[in-house]
Design a protein around this motif. Structure first.
Motif, PDB file in Angstrom:
ATOM      1  N   THR A  93     -21.915  26.392  13.682  1.00 42.97           N
ATOM      2  CA  THR A  93     -21.348  25.059  13.961  1.00 42.97           C
ATOM      3  C   THR A  93     -21.190  24.771  15.453  1.00 42.97           C
ATOM      4  O   THR A  93     -21.043  23.619  15.837  1.00 42.97           O
ATOM      5  N   GLU A  94     -21.228  25.797  16.281  1.00 41.81           N
ATOM      6  CA  GLU A  94     -21.029  25.615  17.719  1.00 41.81           C
ATOM      7  C   GLU A  94     -22.349  25.746  18.483  1.00 41.81           C
ATOM      8  O   GLU A  94     -23.235  26.485  18.064  1.00 41.81           O
ATOM      9  N   PRO A  95     -22.496  25.053  19.622  1.00 49.19           N
ATOM     10  CA  PRO A  95     -23.768  25.065  20.363  1.00 49.19           C
ATOM     11  C   PRO A  95     -23.878  26.236  21.342  1.00 49.19           C
ATOM     12  O   PRO A  95     -23.965  26.051  22.559  1.00 49.19           O
ATOM     13  N   ARG A  96     -23.906  27.462  20.812  1.00 50.60           N
ATOM     14  CA  ARG A  96     -24.001  28.641  21.679  1.00 50.60           C
ATOM     15  C   ARG A  96     -24.772  29.750  20.976  1.00 50.60           C
ATOM     16  O   ARG A  96     -24.762  29.856  19.746  1.00 50.60           O
ATOM     17  N   VAL A  97     -25.414  30.560  21.770  1.00 54.26           N
ATOM     18  CA  VAL A  97     -26.198  31.678  21.244  1.00 54.26           C
ATOM     19  C   VAL A  97     -25.259  32.782  20.757  1.00 54.26           C
ATOM     20  O   VAL A  97     -24.354  33.198  21.482  1.00 54.26           O
ATOM     21  N   VAL A  98     -25.476  33.242  19.523  1.00 55.20           N
ATOM     22  CA  VAL A  98     -24.657  34.331  18.980  1.00 55.20           C
ATOM     23  C   VAL A  98     -25.464  35.611  18.765  1.00 55.20           C
ATOM     24  O   VAL A  98     -24.879  36.671  18.536  1.00 55.20           O
ATOM     25  N   ALA A  99     -26.781  35.541  18.833  1.00 53.03           N
ATOM     26  CA  ALA A  99     -27.594  36.760  18.707  1.00 53.03           C
ATOM     27  C   ALA A  99     -29.008  36.494  19.200  1.00 53.03           C
ATOM     28  O   ALA A  99     -29.581  35.430  18.946  1.00 53.03           O
ATOM     29  N   VAL A 100     -29.552  37.467  19.916  1.00 49.09           N
ATOM     30  CA  VAL A 100     -30.956  37.455  20.320  1.00 49.09           C
ATOM     31  C   VAL A 100     -31.684  38.441  19.411  1.00 49.09           C
ATOM     32  O   VAL A 100     -31.283  39.606  19.299  1.00 49.09           O
ATOM     33  N   LEU A 101     -32.748  37.984  18.755  1.00 53.05           N
ATOM     34  CA  LEU A 101     -33.461  38.782  17.761  1.00 53.05           C
ATOM     35  C   LEU A 101     -34.852  39.175  18.253  1.00 53.05           C
ATOM     36  O   LEU A 101     -35.308  38.714  19.292  1.00 53.05           O
ATOM     37  N   ASP A 102     -35.526  39.995  17.469  1.00 55.81           N
ATOM     38  CA  ASP A 102     -36.938  40.352  17.631  1.00 55.81           C
ATOM     39  C   ASP A 102     -37.253  40.913  19.019  1.00 55.81           C
ATOM     40  O   ASP A 102     -37.860  40.247  19.855  1.00 55.81           O
ATOM     41  N   TRP A 103     -36.867  42.163  19.232  1.00 56.58           N
ATOM     42  CA  TRP A 103     -37.051  42.828  20.522  1.00 56.58           C
ATOM     43  C   TRP A 103     -38.303  43.696  20.543  1.00 56.58           C
ATOM     44  O   TRP A 103     -38.439  44.573  21.401  1.00 56.58           O
ATOM     45  N   GLU A 104     -39.228  43.471  19.643  1.00 54.56           N
ATOM     46  CA  GLU A 104     -40.404  44.330  19.531  1.00 54.56           C
ATOM     47  C   GLU A 104     -41.206  44.401  20.829  1.00 54.56           C
ATOM     48  O   GLU A 104     -41.746  45.444  21.195  1.00 54.56           O
ATOM     49  N   LEU A 105     -41.313  43.296  21.543  1.00 53.98           N
ATOM     50  CA  LEU A 105     -42.130  43.241  22.751  1.00 53.98           C
ATOM     51  C   LEU A 105     -41.338  43.522  24.022  1.00 53.98           C
ATOM     52  O   LEU A 105     -41.858  43.368  25.126  1.00 53.98           O
ATOM     53  N   SER A 106     -40.094  43.933  23.875  1.00 58.88           N
ATOM     54  CA  SER A 106     -39.250  44.163  25.044  1.00 58.88           C
ATOM     55  C   SER A 106     -39.715  45.384  25.829  1.00 58.88           C
ATOM     56  O   SER A 106     -40.295  46.321  25.284  1.00 58.88           O
ATOM     57  N   THR A 107     -39.435  45.346  27.133  1.00 58.60           N
ATOM     58  CA  THR A 107     -39.797  46.451  28.012  1.00 58.60           C
ATOM     59  C   THR A 107     -39.061  46.261  29.326  1.00 58.60           C
ATOM     60  O   THR A 107     -38.247  45.348  29.476  1.00 58.60           O
ATOM     61  N   VAL A 108     -39.335  47.115  30.284  1.00 55.37           N
ATOM     62  CA  VAL A 108     -38.891  46.882  31.659  1.00 55.37           C
ATOM     63  C   VAL A 108     -39.995  46.067  32.314  1.00 55.37           C
ATOM     64  O   VAL A 108     -41.137  46.537  32.419  1.00 55.37           O
ATOM     65  N   GLY A 109     -39.682  44.853  32.700  1.00 58.34           N
ATOM     66  CA  GLY A 109     -40.726  43.965  33.187  1.00 58.34           C
ATOM     67  C   GLY A 109     -40.246  43.041  34.280  1.00 58.34           C
ATOM     68  O   GLY A 109     -39.171  43.219  34.851  1.00 58.34           O
ATOM     69  N   HIS A 110     -41.049  42.045  34.552  1.00 59.07           N
ATOM     70  CA  HIS A 110     -40.773  41.083  35.618  1.00 59.07           C
ATOM     71  C   HIS A 110     -40.056  39.872  35.020  1.00 59.07           C
ATOM     72  O   HIS A 110     -40.476  39.346  33.989  1.00 59.07           O
ATOM     73  N   PRO A 111     -38.971  39.411  35.652  1.00 59.97           N
ATOM     74  CA  PRO A 111     -38.243  38.267  35.081  1.00 59.97           C
ATOM     75  C   PRO A 111     -39.084  37.012  34.921  1.00 59.97           C
ATOM     76  O   PRO A 111     -38.851  36.225  34.001  1.00 59.97           O
TER      77      PRO A 111
END
Length: 361
Positions: free
Chosen positions: A232-250
């Motif tokens: 009901t509120e306009p805010r992020v409560v979870a970031v999903l799907d980290w399969e492609l995550s790594t140490v990278g460039h912003p």
């Protein structure tokens, strides 16, 4: 090619599809032993979304859980790394600061359901497939976009070494490594020749900026369909799907996320903000959004912007080519895999158009 009208929300569940079924009783027995309080009858449903790792909703008397598994069958090297997903979600959950589901158990024993999987707590929320977010007020839409901006800025400000991710990825040379990776995976999975992809594979490596050494945690697929917004509120409560995550460039993450603004019409079922009345929608311009991110992180945007745009569209085309291969083998994770593979050529053309704008000949 004009894409079909996208769904407004994603996250719908249905019965487990024929090619994704597993021994539910064996899974329940395993989870009873591994998760405190887990028990009783278990109902399994499959999420409609997800092009890579099949995702399931587990409903029990103790609550709801989400299971992400590696697909069965022949897979591309380094793809479907659910163990990496589990590791980073757990690290971020312990460290705090970034909203992620609670990671509960990683199972590397293929005998339980046929492939590696992990289980996390279910987080209620809304995930938007259409970046214009129909049925949301102008004020809430503006707040949701700002919350996404803030979340990405916070992620890129975390010192991954301090949260146990020292060896999560190699620092520096991010774009060079990514271009090589996706070029190789595209070549390994392609079913036909696409001239624009061949030209991009030749052009992109020579355009990597000198500041490719900057490093942070890169999500890899930071899009609204992977952000859960409070019910009901306009805010992020979870970031999903980290399969492609790594140490990278912003800039990799930022320019992928802001693809919503520059993606041409008809190359993605999620639609685009390109050509939309942003003021009426309450959405900042591309420049305003990037400036706010820079204010929050202290980063400066340098290099050839058209290169970043071409690279990200190329990367999506290469990813979808992998989806196309799995669809042909009958083990694609999404029920809509055949539809999205039709977007590979338009994406490649759009990427090459940005390459031309960026100096390619």
């Amino acid at each position: 090619m004009q894409a079909a009208e996208p769904k407004r929300y994603i996250g719908e569940v249905s019965s487990v599809r024929e090619g994704s079924r597993f021994d539910e009783a064996r899974l329940a027995t395993y989870l009873n032993d591994m998760i405190p309080g887990f028990g009783g009858s278990m109902i399994v449903k499959q999420f409609e979304g997800g092009q890579s790792n099949p995702t399931f909703l587990l409903e029990t008397r103790s609550g709801k859980y989400v299971l992400r598994r590696k697909p069965e069958g022949v897979l591309l090297k380094s793809a479907h790394a659910v163990d990496r997903e589990f590791r980073i979600i757990k690290a971020l959950s312990v460290a705090g600061g970034i909203p992620v589901p609670q990671a509960l158990v990683l199972c590397e024993d293929d005998s339980i359901i046929g492939s590696m999987f992990y289980v996390m707590r279910f987080v209620p929320g809304r995930a938007f497939w259409n970046c214009k977010m129909p049925d949301v007020s102008r004020e809430d839409r503006a707040a949701i976009y700002d919350s996404a901006n803030e979340t990405l800025a916070r992620l890129h400000s975390i010192d991954h070494n301090q949260i146990g991710l020292l060896d999560y990825g190699r620092p520096g040379n991010y774009f060079s490594r990514q271009i090589s990776r996706w070029s190789t995976q595209y070549e390994a999975s392609k079913s036909e020749d696409i001239a624009e992809m061949d030209k991009l594979i030749a052009w992109l490596p020579g355009q990597v900026a000198a500041d490719d050494q900057r490093s942070c945690i890169a999500h890899g697929d930071f899009s609204f369909h992977n952000l859960l917004i409070h019910p009901t509120e306009p805010r992020v409560v979870a970031v999903l799907d980290w399969e492609l995550s790594t140490v990278g460039h912003p800039m990799g993450d930022l320019m992928y996320h802001t693809m919503e603004w520059y993606r041409p019409q008809g190359v993605d079922a999620r639609g685009t903000l390109n050509g939309a009345d942003l003021h009426a929608l309450g959405i900042p311009s591309f420049e305003q959004y990037v400036e706010r991110y820079c204010e929050r992180t202290g980063f400066r945007i340098e290099g050839n912007i058209d290169f970043y745009k071409a690279y990200n569209l190329f990367r999506v085309a290469a990813i979808l080519q992998g989806v196309a291969q799995r669809a042909s083998q009958g083990n694609a994770a999404s029920a809509h895999a055949d539809t999205v593979t039709k977007l590979i050529k338009p994406l490649a053309k759009a990427a090459w158009d940005f390459a031309l704008a960026g100096g390619a000949v």
